[in-house]
Design an enzyme around this catalytic site. Structure first.
Site, PDB file in Angstrom:
ATOM      1  N   SER A 147       2.434  -0.033   4.272  1.00  0.00           N
ATOM      2  CA  SER A 147       1.940  -1.298   4.817  1.00  0.00           C
ATOM      3  C   SER A 147       1.707  -2.283   3.671  1.00  0.00           C
ATOM      4  O   SER A 147       1.731  -1.901   2.500  1.00  0.00           O
ATOM      5  CB  SER A 147       0.643  -1.083   5.601  1.00  0.00           C
ATOM      6  OG  SER A 147      -0.417  -0.708   4.735  1.00  0.00           O
ATOM      7  N   ASN A 156       0.832  -1.202   0.000  1.00  0.00           N
ATOM      8  CA  ASN A 156       0.000   0.000   0.000  1.00  0.00           C
ATOM      9  C   ASN A 156       0.870   1.256   0.000  1.00  0.00           C
ATOM     10  O   ASN A 156       2.040   1.203   0.368  1.00  0.00           O
ATOM     11  CB  ASN A 156      -0.919  -0.008   1.223  1.00  0.00           C
ATOM     12  CG  ASN A 156      -1.841  -1.205   1.225  1.00  0.00           C
ATOM     13  OD1 ASN A 156      -2.586  -1.414   0.285  1.00  0.00           O
ATOM     14  ND2 ASN A 156      -1.773  -2.016   2.269  1.00  0.00           N
TER      15      ASN A 156
END
Length: 129
Positions: A50, A46
């Site tokens: 993350s 992401n």
């Protein structure tokens, strides 16, 4: 491992996801289809640094520890690698925690986009469960 549709449905049922928090099995199978295409090894990075892991693309910022996500909370108390196993125990247990968190299955973008409000029974059609 890339699961068959009915194979994953059976595993999810065995781990108590059918009607967990009111979400029928078809919802879970549908979410897994659009999150990972039933692939337990799936990962997606992401923009916030993350990563999402496994058949339900569970996120390392909140739910698991991958050792490289700044400020990770690891609320499921598991290494993210556990979410990539052919054994979906860790995934199912963590998913139960996520779906109990207040937003239900809306936590999964793919579920919101592709499954919510549809006839999810098609996802378990023809499966011996």
């Amino acid at each position: 491992k890339v699961f068959g549709r009915c194979e994953l449905a059976a595993a999810m049922k065995r781990h108590g996801l059918d009607n967990y928090r009111g979400y029928s099995l078809g919802n879970w199978v549908c979410a897994a289809k659009f999150e990972s295409n039933f692939n337990s090894q799936a990962t997606n990075r992401n923009t916030d640094g993350s990563t999402d892991y496994g058949v339900l693309q569970i996120n390392s910022r909140w739910w698991c520890n991958d050792g490289r996500t700044p400020g990770s909370r690891n609320l499921c108390n598991i290494p993210c690698s556990a979410l990539q196993s052919s054994d979906i125990t860790a995934t199912a247990n963590c998913a139960k925690k996520i779906v109990s968190d207040g937003n239900g299955m809306n936590a999964w973008v793919a579920w919101r986009k592709h499954c919510k409000g549809t006839d999810v029974r098609v996802w378990i059609k023809g499966c011996r469960l």
